[in-house]
Design an enzyme around this catalytic site. Structure first.
Site, PDB file in Angstrom:
ATOM      1  N   GLU A  48       0.873  -1.163   0.000  1.00 33.64           N
ATOM      2  CA  GLU A  48       0.000   0.000   0.000  1.00 33.64           C
ATOM      3  C   GLU A  48       0.917   1.221   0.000  1.00 33.64           C
ATOM      4  OE1 GLU A  48      -2.950   2.201  -0.495  1.00 33.64           O
ATOM      5  OE2 GLU A  48      -1.537   2.828   1.010  1.00 33.64           O
ATOM      6  N   CYS A  93      -5.659   5.466   5.743  1.00 34.70           N
ATOM      7  CA  CYS A  93      -5.366   4.221   5.030  1.00 34.70           C
ATOM      8  C   CYS A  93      -6.630   3.469   4.640  1.00 34.70           C
ATOM      9  CB  CYS A  93      -4.495   3.322   5.892  1.00 34.70           C
ATOM     10  SG  CYS A  93      -3.952   1.846   5.015  1.00 34.70           S
ATOM     11  N   CYS A 101      -5.459  -0.994   6.379  1.00 36.75           N
ATOM     12  CA  CYS A 101      -5.752  -1.233   7.803  1.00 36.75           C
ATOM     13  C   CYS A 101      -6.921  -0.309   8.112  1.00 36.75           C
ATOM     14  CB  CYS A 101      -4.546  -0.912   8.659  1.00 36.75           C
ATOM     15  SG  CYS A 101      -3.883   0.744   8.450  1.00 36.75           S
ATOM     16  N   HIS A 112      -6.909   3.436  12.413  1.00 37.44           N
ATOM     17  CA  HIS A 112      -6.736   4.847  12.755  1.00 37.44           C
ATOM     18  C   HIS A 112      -8.006   5.420  13.391  1.00 37.44           C
ATOM     19  CE1 HIS A 112      -2.754   5.003  11.033  1.00 37.44           C
ATOM     20  NE2 HIS A 112      -3.223   4.324  10.001  1.00 37.44           N
ATOM     21  N   ARG A 116       0.078  -4.107  11.092  1.00 42.49           N
ATOM     22  CA  ARG A 116       1.505  -3.932  10.797  1.00 42.49           C
ATOM     23  C   ARG A 116       2.329  -3.509  12.006  1.00 42.49           C
ATOM     24  NH1 ARG A 116      -1.811  -3.329   7.418  1.00 42.49           N
ATOM     25  NH2 ARG A 116      -1.684  -4.311   5.380  1.00 42.49           N
ATOM     26  N   SER A 156       4.221   1.470   9.901  1.00 41.37           N
ATOM     27  CA  SER A 156       5.157   1.463   8.765  1.00 41.37           C
ATOM     28  C   SER A 156       6.167   2.603   8.867  1.00 41.37           C
ATOM     29  CB  SER A 156       4.408   1.515   7.429  1.00 41.37           C
ATOM     30  OG  SER A 156       3.726   0.291   7.227  1.00 41.37           O
ATOM     31  N   CYS A 176       2.993  -0.330   4.445  1.00 40.51           N
ATOM     32  CA  CYS A 176       1.894   0.557   4.073  1.00 40.51           C
ATOM     33  C   CYS A 176       2.406   1.974   4.181  1.00 40.51           C
ATOM     34  CB  CYS A 176       0.678   0.380   4.954  1.00 40.51           C
ATOM     35  SG  CYS A 176      -0.554   1.609   4.503  1.00 40.51           S
ATOM     36  N   CYS A 224      -0.086   4.875   5.274  1.00 41.18           N
ATOM     37  CA  CYS A 224      -0.084   5.047   6.728  1.00 41.18           C
ATOM     38  C   CYS A 224       1.168   5.792   7.181  1.00 41.18           C
ATOM     39  CB  CYS A 224      -0.114   3.691   7.425  1.00 41.18           C
ATOM     40  SG  CYS A 224      -1.759   3.001   7.600  1.00 41.18           S
TER      41      CYS A 224
HETATM   42 NI1  NFE Z   1      -2.105   1.422   6.024  1.00 39.14          NI
HETATM   43 FE1  NFE Z   1      -1.440   0.584   8.897  1.00 39.14          FE
HETATM   44  C1  NFE Z   1      -1.480  -1.037   9.632  1.00 39.14           C
HETATM   45  C2  NFE Z   1      -1.444   1.530  10.413  1.00 39.14           C
HETATM   46  S1  NFE Z   1       0.612   1.031   8.702  1.00 39.14           S
HETATM   47  S2  NFE Z   1      -1.738  -0.285   6.922  1.00 39.14           S
HETATM   48  O1  NFE Z   1      -1.555  -2.143   9.968  1.00 39.14           O
HETATM   49  O2  NFE Z   1      -1.443   2.176  11.292  1.00 39.14           O
HETATM   50  O3  NFE Z   1       1.843   0.300   8.954  1.00 39.14           O
END
Ligand code: NFE
Ligand code: MG
Length: 572
Positions: A14, A61, A64, A68, A484, A507, A551, A554
């Site tokens: 991503e 994102c 995931c 958030h 992640r 990430s 990702c 993110c």
């Molecule tokens: Ni966009 Fe996310 C996850 C977050 S980033 S995927 O899992 O926070 O590493």
């Protein structure tokens, strides 16, 4: 002779990631990880109502999809001193767990498997032999000769049309692909099945949160009425749908994801001693055990493991200045206090300061600034976050199922504990934690149903809903374990509005650039020492980078104008 190898963008992730590898012959001697676009959601959030923040933050994102939102409502709840009802905690646990299972299966089959599985080789498989193999590995129901012959025919049609479609652009025939055609066909069949499976299991989020991706949340609980007598509320029919989704999840994990991971890993033993990262691991903790947010009661514990030493888990405090900090020494950001310092997220700053070469450029200015990611550090040290970090704290903490799964897997693959720290250790850890979390879902659903049967239908605490009940100044951290890795949102509230908001994201921990001390981030460290078998087909880079499940949306919370990407692999 030294040369710079550029992979931009890295695909099957991503977001937008550029890797530059400094080569000596066929060997990577230094690697640089760059996030190449920026959005600045932290800037967007300033001045807004803390109760609305989750809806904006969740758009960081689309993979995931809920994490958030959860981190954001938890940040507001932490700042305002809200304890959510037990039913809300259980519903959130189920939604977060569903995200893990969905996301990890999708990562394994759709983003990572083709680093190990040669799709074109699957055409040479004998369907009867694949059926025999599949039946020896698990009780997955679709395991007949006819099923694999059909899959092979679909694949053949793709290839003969000259358009591999979703399989285009792979390094098919690369000498580092080691699986027999039968294992390749088995994996491709499950790749296709996993696409349909995803659609079904996403329904859990729709039942609890109205939709997927980006289900609904509310500061103080979940926006979900429970009423056994109403079609518009959570009732017995919908709970039955949830039970069905959990059963499908557990079946796919047990019958396809886990056995496929082990079967594939068995052909690549050398990848259990390659791709080690920084050797430090961080978790924030997840899955509250009941009413309380006490980290000591989480299913996945909070802690740090340093230098691969599993005999000690160090405590972590998210509120203390010197613990979590973000550095921008090699990032395209400016801090008021200069480039050398690290900032705790409560006082974090998001000031864009691009000073790199004008794109398109041949190579990053790695001695100066080279990424839109910051470099997060814990007590000044780079940390790997994610499934491996979580399995390590579970294992080191003596979690019985984790120990059984890890020890059983290692012994089956004839690997030592140190193998966990590798590229395939990371990939195996993701599969093992999926099993633990999918299994735990049944218990949370049972608890939720027991609460409802006992007459508790409360899902929302409104005692702090009105801003008139808030202090003039407040701050809080919402943390979670996203698929992640460790995710934190730090929120500062002044006079009912967001004065500062900082998301420090998994990430970013893993993919971030060097810090003020020149220390590499985990991707950068993990790539060092890799040997490339084919100079312009960096399959080895993809294996290790994908093992982290990047990702970058993110990591930089972002998008920018123009720049329709095309894959560039070049040596400059
Ligand atoms: Ni966009 Fe996310 C996850 C977050 S980033 S995927 O899992 O926070 O590493
Ligand atoms: Mg951030």
């Amino acid at each position: 002779m030294t040369q710079r190898l550029v992979v931009d963008p890295v695909t099957r992730i991503e977001g937008h990631l550029r890797i530059e590898a400094q080569m000596e012959g066929s060997r990577i001697v230094e690697a640089y990880s760059s996030g190449t676009m920026v959005r600045g959601l932290e800037i967007v959030l300033k001045g807004r109502d803390p109760r609305d923040a989750w809806a904006f933050a969740q758009r960081i994102c689309g993979v995931c999809t809920l994490v958030h939102g959860i981190a954001s409502v938890r940040a507001a709840e932490s700042a305002l001193g809200i304890e959510i009802p037990a039913n809300a905690q259980l519903v959130r646990n189920l939604m977060i767990a569903a995200q893990y299972v969905h996301d990890h299966v999708m990562h394994f089959y759709h983003l990572h498997a083709l680093d190990w599985v040669d799709v074109v080789s699957a055409l040479k498989a004998d369907p009867a032999a694949v059926a025999e193999l599949a039946q020896s590995l698990s009780s997955y129901p679709q395991a007949s000769r006819g099923y694999f012959a059909d899959t092979q025919a679909r694949l053949k049609a793709f290839v003969e049309s000259g358009q591999l479609g979703i399989f285009a652009g792979g390094y098919w025939g690369h000498p580092e692909y080691k699986l027999p055609p039968e294992v390749n066909l088995l994996a491709v069949a499950h790749y296709l099945d996993a696409l349909a499976w995803q659609r079904e299991v996403a329904k859990l989020h729709a039942v609890f949160g109205g939709k997927n991706p980006h289900p609904n949340f509310v500061v103080g609980g979940v926006p979900l009425p429970i009423d056994p007598d109403s079609d518009a509320a959570l009732n017995a029919v919908k709970l039955g749908q949830v039970r069905d989704v959990i059963a499908r999840m557990r079946a796919f994990v047990d019958q396809a994801y886990l056995p496929d991971t082990l079967a594939i890993a068995g052909f690549y033993p050398e990848w259990f001693s390659r791709g080690e990262g920084v050797g430090n691991f961080l978790t924030y903790g997840e899955f509250p055990g009941g009413l309380t947010n006490d980290a000591a009661k989480f299913l996945i514990p909070r802690g740090v493991i340093l230098n691969r030493d599993l005999s000690r888990i160090h405590p972590v405090d998210l509120d203390v200045e010197g613990e979590v900090q973000e550095f921008a020494a090699h990032s395209w950001y400016a801090y008021d206090q200069g480039k050398q310092i690290g900032l705790h997220p409560y006082g974090g700053q998001t000031r864009l300061a691009y000073d790199g070469p004008k794109p398109p450029f041949d190579q990053l200015e790695v001695e100066r600034n080279y990424s839109w990611m910051k470099a997060p550090r814990w007590q000044g040290q780079a940390m790997e976050v994610g499934p491996l970090a979580r399995m390590l704290v579970l294992y080191a903490g003596g979690h019985a199922q984790a120990k059984e799964l890890v020890d059983g897997t290692l012994s089956r693959l004839n690997q030592p504990v140190a193998a966990l720290f590798s590229t395939l250790g990371r990939t195996a850890a993701r599969a093992l934690e999926t099993k633990i979390i999918a299994d735990a879902m049944t218990g949370w659903l049972d608890q939720l149903i027991a609460n409802i049967k006992a007459g508790d239908t409360r899902t929302f605490d409104d005692s702090r809903w009105e801003p008139s009940t808030w202090p003039a100044k407040a701050k809080g951290v919402g943390f979670m374990e996203a698929p992640r890795g460790a995710l934190g949102h730090w929120m500062v509230i002044e006079d009912g509005r967001i004065a500062n908001y900082q998301a420090v994201v998994p990430s970013t921990w893993n993919a971030g650039p060097r810090d003020a001390q020149g220390q590499s981030g985990p991707y950068e460290a993990a790539l060092k020492g890799h040997e490339l078998a084919v100079a312009d087909q960096p399959l080895e880079i993809l294996r290790t980078i994908h093992s982290f499940d990047p990702c970058i949306a993110c990591a930089v919370h972002l998008t920018g104008p123009g720049g329709a990407p095309s894959l560039v692999v070049k040596v400059v």
